[in-house]
Write a protein that holds these residues in place. Structure first.
Motif, PDB file in Angstrom:
ATOM      1  N   ARG A 167       0.829  -1.217   0.000  1.00  0.00           N
ATOM      2  CA  ARG A 167       0.000   0.000   0.000  1.00  0.00           C
ATOM      3  C   ARG A 167       0.862   1.265   0.000  1.00  0.00           C
ATOM      4  O   ARG A 167       0.371   2.347  -0.317  1.00  0.00           O
TER       5      ARG A 167
ATOM      6  N   ARG B 228      -5.708 -16.481  -6.456  1.00  0.00           N
ATOM      7  CA  ARG B 228      -5.872 -15.647  -5.259  1.00  0.00           C
ATOM      8  C   ARG B 228      -5.171 -14.303  -5.452  1.00  0.00           C
ATOM      9  O   ARG B 228      -5.700 -13.254  -5.087  1.00  0.00           O
ATOM     10  N   GLY B 229      -3.996 -14.340  -6.041  1.00  0.00           N
ATOM     11  CA  GLY B 229      -3.230 -13.107  -6.273  1.00  0.00           C
ATOM     12  C   GLY B 229      -3.955 -12.176  -7.231  1.00  0.00           C
ATOM     13  O   GLY B 229      -4.009 -10.960  -7.007  1.00  0.00           O
TER      14      GLY B 229
ATOM     15  N   GLU C 202      -9.107  -6.456  -6.301  1.00  0.00           N
ATOM     16  CA  GLU C 202      -9.624  -5.723  -5.138  1.00  0.00           C
ATOM     17  C   GLU C 202      -8.929  -4.376  -4.976  1.00  0.00           C
ATOM     18  O   GLU C 202      -9.560  -3.383  -4.652  1.00  0.00           O
ATOM     19  N   VAL C 203      -7.615  -4.347  -5.192  1.00  0.00           N
ATOM     20  CA  VAL C 203      -6.872  -3.098  -5.020  1.00  0.00           C
ATOM     21  C   VAL C 203      -7.311  -2.064  -6.041  1.00  0.00           C
ATOM     22  O   VAL C 203      -7.472  -0.883  -5.726  1.00  0.00           O
TER      23      VAL C 203
ATOM     24  N   LYS D  66      -7.139 -12.076  -7.772  1.00  0.00           N
ATOM     25  CA  LYS D  66      -8.313 -11.527  -7.071  1.00  0.00           C
ATOM     26  C   LYS D  66      -7.902 -10.377  -6.158  1.00  0.00           C
ATOM     27  O   LYS D  66      -8.603  -9.371  -6.065  1.00  0.00           O
ATOM     28  N   SER D  67      -6.757 -10.519  -5.485  1.00  0.00           N
ATOM     29  CA  SER D  67      -6.333  -9.450  -4.579  1.00  0.00           C
ATOM     30  C   SER D  67      -5.977  -8.190  -5.370  1.00  0.00           C
ATOM     31  O   SER D  67      -6.220  -7.073  -4.926  1.00  0.00           O
TER      32      SER D  67
ATOM     33  N   ILE E 171       2.123  -6.881  -7.835  1.00  0.00           N
ATOM     34  CA  ILE E 171       1.302  -7.379  -6.724  1.00  0.00           C
ATOM     35  C   ILE E 171       1.527  -8.888  -6.524  1.00  0.00           C
ATOM     36  O   ILE E 171       1.664  -9.363  -5.394  1.00  0.00           O
TER      37      ILE E 171
ATOM     38  N   GLN F 140       3.529 -11.535  -3.430  1.00  0.00           N
ATOM     39  CA  GLN F 140       3.032 -12.787  -2.851  1.00  0.00           C
ATOM     40  C   GLN F 140       3.929 -13.965  -3.248  1.00  0.00           C
ATOM     41  O   GLN F 140       3.527 -15.121  -3.155  1.00  0.00           O
TER      42      GLN F 140
END
Lengths: 151, 430
Positions: free
Chosen positions: A4, B420-421, B427-428, B423-424, B374, B378
């Motif tokens: 973030r 999963r990555g 979301e961001v 999807k995250s 992103i 992960q």
């Protein structure tokens, strides 16, 4: 570091809704291209006297690239060309320097949200593409600018 | 994907049905994973999930050890020393050539030229075969899905001799049409150069038919199999291609080594590529006599360690069983495609019926480069960008894609983490 810190809300906001996202006929214009990720933007500047009266951009890029271009246009409108170059230098140091930026007399204001970029060396070019393109437009260079030789 | 007959996968007397109900006897992915030291690490606090194999595969321990052992025990120059180390190095180097020959089913080791990689193999053919056979007004035929390394050497040749580059179009799934291909095989076509397996889309080209159609008009065919040899069974005699290039580092071997296969009749007629040591029989200032095949094309001290590493990589591939490996990768690929199709934001780029190992996609609202960052957070390594196939990107009107590319050590759990990555990231950004 926390992701973030890179993707701050202000950056996400400007990447979703870029400001000054338009063309400007009969303005100085330069095109920038980042072959690594395919980002390509055009920056247009209208100079009156030595003042940046209007500045805008168009193109397609990642969130960092788009937000940087958007915030850049807000930051340099109504500045002199010289001030625009100074802001460029200061912004460049912000995103590339190992050291935290010193007080330099230039308040980067909202642009400070890009401080997190320096932790992601591969993304520095995303943040600086619009700025190199701006400088080329100010210098009235017409060749396409590529990030491969400038950072 | 055509995986050939599954019969050989089956232990004696077992039916396919029985096998599918029992644990896979022939392919133990955990055992395979344990062979790759690099996988045993955390990246950004997460276990590494490596899905960038189309860029370069990871290396099994046996390959790393083979290279180390050459330098630790046998380092010497090849083909000229009378001493023991040189003889050992030469034997190992030439054994690797034999392993390449055997892997791709070539007739003779004379047809296997060691090069730096697939790119150098293509450049070699362009500058030797091409320079002597292609004239002003002639045409070279490639496809829309080529890697830059199978475009630029031909453009350079065309510029040098005044020939023209023609391109076979692809449909929205990322496939060529054989009818369109055939119609582009003209009187002026001197060579077809095509991807065996597309690095950007995962498309497996119908190479048997492409070669047959070209040969009906006496046109030779070069296959860029940089992605092919680690994911497909390759038999150059069965395909009947005239040339094929492969890349060591994309098939579990080291970088800086690859091979060019060429039919002997072509290689014999071609002039040398580079001049220097090893490629000569005798030199006077008046005249040089070139060496026999394959050495005629191998000027200078070769990448001996690289070739030995490639040999070890081929041993590894064969110990896995190429068919078993294809089955496993296909299962992971289909699982990944289904999972990606279930995300409404995702558009797959490249949905050929015959496909292998590559999941290329874009996510609405998330630029591939941001997605890459992103996912990296992960511990998931994918490639983002144009994959050195800008004309392919243009065809699909995307500046870039995200690409997850599968190798033998990847699992459905890797795909789950990828999803999963993604999807995250959605979301961001949305």
């Amino acid at each position: 570091m926390d992701l973030r810190e890179l993707y701050q809300d202000l950056i996400l906001d400007h990447s979703r809704k870029p400001r000054n996202f338009r063309t400007l006929p009969s303005a100085r214009c330069a095109e920038g291209y980042n072959p690594l990720c395919g980002d390509r933007i055009k920056v247009f500047v209208n100079i009156e006297g030595n003042m940046v009266k209007d500045v805008c951009f168009q193109g397609a890029g990642c969130a960092i690239c788009t937000a940087s271009a958007s915030l850049m246009t807000d930051a340099i409108r109504d500045k002199t060309e010289e001030q625009a170059h100074e802001i460029f230098e200061s912004f460049h140091r912000l995103v590339t320097s190992e050291e935290p930026p010193k007080a330099e007399g230039i308040d980067l204001g909202k642009l400070s949200v890009f401080a997190g970029v320096r932790e992601y060396p591969i993304r520095i070019k995303c943040a600086t593409l619009a700025w190199h393109t701006l400088r080329a437009a100010l210098d009235k260079e017409t060749e396409a600018i590529t990030t491969e030789s400038t950072d | 994907m055509s995986t050939g007959s599954p019969d050989s996968l089956l232990p004696d007397g077992e039916t396919l049905e029985e096998l599918s109900n029992s644990p896979r006897a022939t392919f133990d992915v955990e055992k395979i994973r344990a062979e790759f030291p690099v996988l045993d690490q955390r990246v950004n606090g997460h276990p590494l999930i490596y899905l960038d194999n189309a860029a370069t595969t990871q290396k099994p321990r046996s390959v790393i050890e083979a290279i180390g052992s050459y330098y630790s025990n046998n380092n010497a120059n090849v083909h000229r020393g009378v001493h023991e180390l040189s003889q050992r190095a030469t034997v190992d180097f030439e054994q690797s050539r034999e392993k390449v020959r055997n892997l791709i089913g070539a007739s003779s080791i004379e047809e296997i030229i060691f090069v730096r990689g697939a790119t150098e193999g293509i450049n070699l053919v362009a500058q030797t075969f091409g320079r002597t056979r292609v004239r002003a007004g002639d045409e070279i035929l490639i496809t829309t899905m080529e890697h830059h390394s199978n475009i630029v050497p031909w453009q350079m040749l065309c510029e040098q001799v005044g020939a023209k580059l023609k391109v076979v179009p692809i449909n929205d799934r990322g496939e060529i049409s054989l009818d369109e291909y055939e119609s582009l095989l003209g009187e002026k076509t001197r060579l077809v150069a095509a991807a065996h397996l597309s690095n950007a889309l995962g498309t497996i080209n119908p190479v048997h038919e492409m070669v047959r159609l070209a040969h009906e008009k006496d046109i030779p065919v070069l296959l860029d199999s940089a992605q092919g040899t680690s994911h497909l069974e390759v038999d150059v005699k069965d395909i009947d291609c005239d040339f094929l290039v492969l890349s060591g580092h994309k098939m579990y071997g080291p970088t800086g080594i690859g091979a060019l296969y060429g039919k002997k009749e072509h290689l014999s007629a071609m002039p040398p590529y580079q001049g220097g040591g090893d490629m000569i029989l005798s030199v006077t200032f008046e005249k040089t006599t070139y060496n026999e095949l394959p050495h005629k094309f191998e000027a200078g001290t070769p990448n001996i360690a690289g070739a030995i590493g490639l040999g070890a990589a081929i041993d590894f591939l064969e110990s896995c069983g190429v068919k078993a490996l294809m089955e496993h990768e296909h299962e992971v690929l289909v699982y990944g495609e289904e999972a990606l199709r279930n995300l409404p934001e995702v558009r797959l780029i490249g949905e050929a019926k015959e496909k292998s190992s590559v999941l290329s996609f874009v996510v609405a609202g998330v630029h591939p480069h941001d997605l890459g960052t992103i996912l990296d957070h992960q511990g998931i390594a994918i490639r983002t960008g144009h994959h050195c196939a800008q004309p392919t990107m243009e065809r699909f009107q995307v500046p870039a894609t995200a690409r997850a590319s599968i190798a033998c050590f990847n699992t459905k759990q890797d795909i789950d983490a990828l999803i999963r990555g993604i999807k995250s990231a959605i979301e961001v950004f949305t």
